[in-house]
Design a protein around this motif. Structure first.
Motif, PDB file in Angstrom:
ATOM      1  N   PHE A  26     -18.922  -3.938  31.444  1.00 46.01           N
ATOM      2  CA  PHE A  26     -19.468  -5.458  31.673  1.00 46.01           C
ATOM      3  C   PHE A  26     -19.517  -5.753  33.131  1.00 46.01           C
ATOM      4  N   ARG A  27     -18.423  -5.746  33.709  1.00 49.64           N
ATOM      5  CA  ARG A  27     -18.223  -5.980  35.120  1.00 49.64           C
ATOM      6  C   ARG A  27     -19.423  -4.973  35.830  1.00 49.64           C
ATOM      7  N   SER A  28     -19.458  -3.887  35.584  1.00 51.81           N
ATOM      8  CA  SER A  28     -20.437  -2.955  36.297  1.00 51.81           C
ATOM      9  C   SER A  28     -21.954  -3.394  36.095  1.00 51.81           C
ATOM     10  N   PHE A  29     -22.180  -4.034  34.861  1.00 52.70           N
ATOM     11  CA  PHE A  29     -23.430  -4.499  34.633  1.00 52.70           C
ATOM     12  C   PHE A  29     -23.562  -5.864  35.249  1.00 52.70           C
ATOM     13  N   LEU A  30     -22.711  -6.707  35.366  1.00 52.63           N
ATOM     14  CA  LEU A  30     -22.730  -7.916  36.188  1.00 52.63           C
ATOM     15  C   LEU A  30     -22.914  -7.686  37.673  1.00 52.63           C
ATOM     16  N   PHE A  31     -22.161  -6.643  38.262  1.00 53.49           N
ATOM     17  CA  PHE A  31     -22.396  -6.544  39.704  1.00 53.49           C
ATOM     18  C   PHE A  31     -23.671  -5.932  39.939  1.00 53.49           C
ATOM     19  N   SER A  32     -24.110  -5.230  38.952  1.00 53.97           N
ATOM     20  CA  SER A  32     -25.395  -4.492  39.113  1.00 53.97           C
ATOM     21  C   SER A  32     -26.729  -5.574  39.260  1.00 53.97           C
ATOM     22  N   VAL A  33     -26.484  -6.466  38.240  1.00 52.54           N
ATOM     23  CA  VAL A  33     -27.494  -7.736  38.022  1.00 52.54           C
ATOM     24  C   VAL A  33     -27.393  -8.526  39.611  1.00 52.54           C
ATOM     25  N   LEU A  34     -26.303  -9.126  39.953  1.00 53.48           N
ATOM     26  CA  LEU A  34     -25.863  -9.748  40.832  1.00 53.48           C
ATOM     27  C   LEU A  34     -26.362  -9.109  42.239  1.00 53.48           C
ATOM     28  N   LEU A  35     -25.938  -7.920  42.399  1.00 53.69           N
ATOM     29  CA  LEU A  35     -25.924  -7.299  43.720  1.00 53.69           C
ATOM     30  C   LEU A  35     -27.274  -6.553  43.569  1.00 53.69           C
ATOM     31  N   THR A  36     -27.273  -5.132  43.474  1.00 57.41           N
ATOM     32  CA  THR A  36     -28.321  -4.407  43.057  1.00 57.41           C
ATOM     33  C   THR A  36     -27.698  -2.972  42.217  1.00 57.41           C
ATOM     34  N   PRO A  37     -28.280  -2.353  41.564  1.00 58.57           N
ATOM     35  CA  PRO A  37     -27.930  -1.287  40.943  1.00 58.57           C
ATOM     36  C   PRO A  37     -27.500  -0.148  41.728  1.00 58.57           C
ATOM     37  N   LEU A  38     -28.067   0.078  42.910  1.00 62.66           N
ATOM     38  CA  LEU A  38     -27.775   0.895  43.644  1.00 62.66           C
ATOM     39  C   LEU A  38     -26.449   0.841  44.718  1.00 62.66           C
ATOM     40  N   LEU A  39     -26.251  -0.478  45.019  1.00 62.17           N
ATOM     41  CA  LEU A  39     -24.815  -0.750  45.687  1.00 62.17           C
ATOM     42  C   LEU A  39     -23.749  -0.503  44.572  1.00 62.17           C
ATOM     43  N   THR A  40     -23.942  -1.004  43.426  1.00 62.37           N
ATOM     44  CA  THR A  40     -22.940  -0.891  42.308  1.00 62.37           C
ATOM     45  C   THR A  40     -22.508   0.520  42.259  1.00 62.37           C
ATOM     46  N   MET A  41     -23.602   1.403  42.079  1.00 63.24           N
ATOM     47  CA  MET A  41     -23.582   2.844  41.829  1.00 63.24           C
ATOM     48  C   MET A  41     -22.922   3.441  42.934  1.00 63.24           C
ATOM     49  N   LEU A  42     -23.110   3.127  44.202  1.00 69.12           N
ATOM     50  CA  LEU A  42     -22.466   3.559  45.581  1.00 69.12           C
ATOM     51  C   LEU A  42     -20.877   3.217  45.231  1.00 69.12           C
ATOM     52  N   TYR A  43     -20.503   2.114  44.941  1.00 70.98           N
ATOM     53  CA  TYR A  43     -19.350   1.386  44.844  1.00 70.98           C
ATOM     54  C   TYR A  43     -18.656   2.441  43.698  1.00 70.98           C
ATOM     55  N   LEU A  44     -19.261   2.561  42.653  1.00 68.95           N
ATOM     56  CA  LEU A  44     -18.593   3.336  41.632  1.00 68.95           C
ATOM     57  C   LEU A  44     -18.310   4.773  41.950  1.00 68.95           C
ATOM     58  N   LEU A  45     -19.461   5.460  42.640  1.00 66.84           N
ATOM     59  CA  LEU A  45     -19.053   6.662  43.128  1.00 66.84           C
ATOM     60  C   LEU A  45     -17.887   6.853  44.025  1.00 66.84           C
ATOM     61  N   ILE A  46     -17.909   6.003  45.240  1.00 76.27           N
ATOM     62  CA  ILE A  46     -16.763   6.004  45.980  1.00 76.27           C
ATOM     63  C   ILE A  46     -15.433   5.952  45.420  1.00 76.27           C
ATOM     64  N   PHE A  47     -15.451   4.803  44.794  1.00 74.43           N
ATOM     65  CA  PHE A  47     -14.110   4.420  44.398  1.00 74.43           C
ATOM     66  C   PHE A  47     -13.529   5.177  43.156  1.00 74.43           C
ATOM     67  N   ALA A  48     -14.497   5.611  42.162  1.00 72.94           N
ATOM     68  CA  ALA A  48     -14.085   6.470  41.151  1.00 72.94           C
ATOM     69  C   ALA A  48     -13.781   7.735  41.667  1.00 72.94           C
ATOM     70  N   THR A  49     -14.003   8.269  42.674  1.00 69.59           N
ATOM     71  CA  THR A  49     -13.653   9.527  43.256  1.00 69.59           C
ATOM     72  C   THR A  49     -12.247   9.069  43.774  1.00 69.59           C
ATOM     73  N   LEU A  50     -12.081   8.307  44.489  1.00 69.13           N
ATOM     74  CA  LEU A  50     -10.656   7.827  45.107  1.00 69.13           C
ATOM     75  C   LEU A  50      -9.556   7.594  44.211  1.00 69.13           C
ATOM     76  N   ASP A  51      -9.750   7.194  42.998  1.00 73.00           N
ATOM     77  CA  ASP A  51      -9.122   6.845  41.914  1.00 73.00           C
ATOM     78  C   ASP A  51      -8.531   8.096  41.360  1.00 73.00           C
ATOM     79  N   THR A  52      -9.759   8.959  41.324  1.00 75.08           N
ATOM     80  CA  THR A  52      -9.453  10.251  40.578  1.00 75.08           C
ATOM     81  C   THR A  52      -8.352  11.073  41.775  1.00 75.08           C
ATOM     82  N   GLU A  53      -8.749  11.151  42.730  1.00 73.38           N
ATOM     83  CA  GLU A  53      -7.847  12.005  43.861  1.00 73.38           C
ATOM     84  C   GLU A  53      -6.335  11.292  43.698  1.00 73.38           C
TER      85      GLU A  53
END
Length: 71
Positions: A26-53
């Protein structure tokens, strides 16, 4: 009408990718609508890899610590 459907479908795709992250679907969808899907995708890619590490580092640390039963 078609650009709106395309934009919302991109938002749903990004939300689907973010469903197993801290943000969740839900929050990913909300941020995608409010910001842009591209910015939200970048956020997810960067911070998902940091969380995994961070999780991998914590797992390695817990394996290296002796347990109390090893005496």
């Amino acid at each position: 009408m078609l650009p709106t459907l395309f934009y919302l479908s991109l938002c749903f795709m990004v939300a689907f990718l973010g469903r197993r992250t801290r943000l969740g679907f839900f929050r990913s969808f909300l941020f995608s609508v409010l910001l842009t899907p591209l910015l939200t995708m970048l956020y997810l890619l960067i911070f998902a890899t940091l969380d995994t590490e961070r999780e991998n580092h914590a797992l390695r640390r817990s394996r290296n610590q002796p347990s109390l039963n090893d005496s």
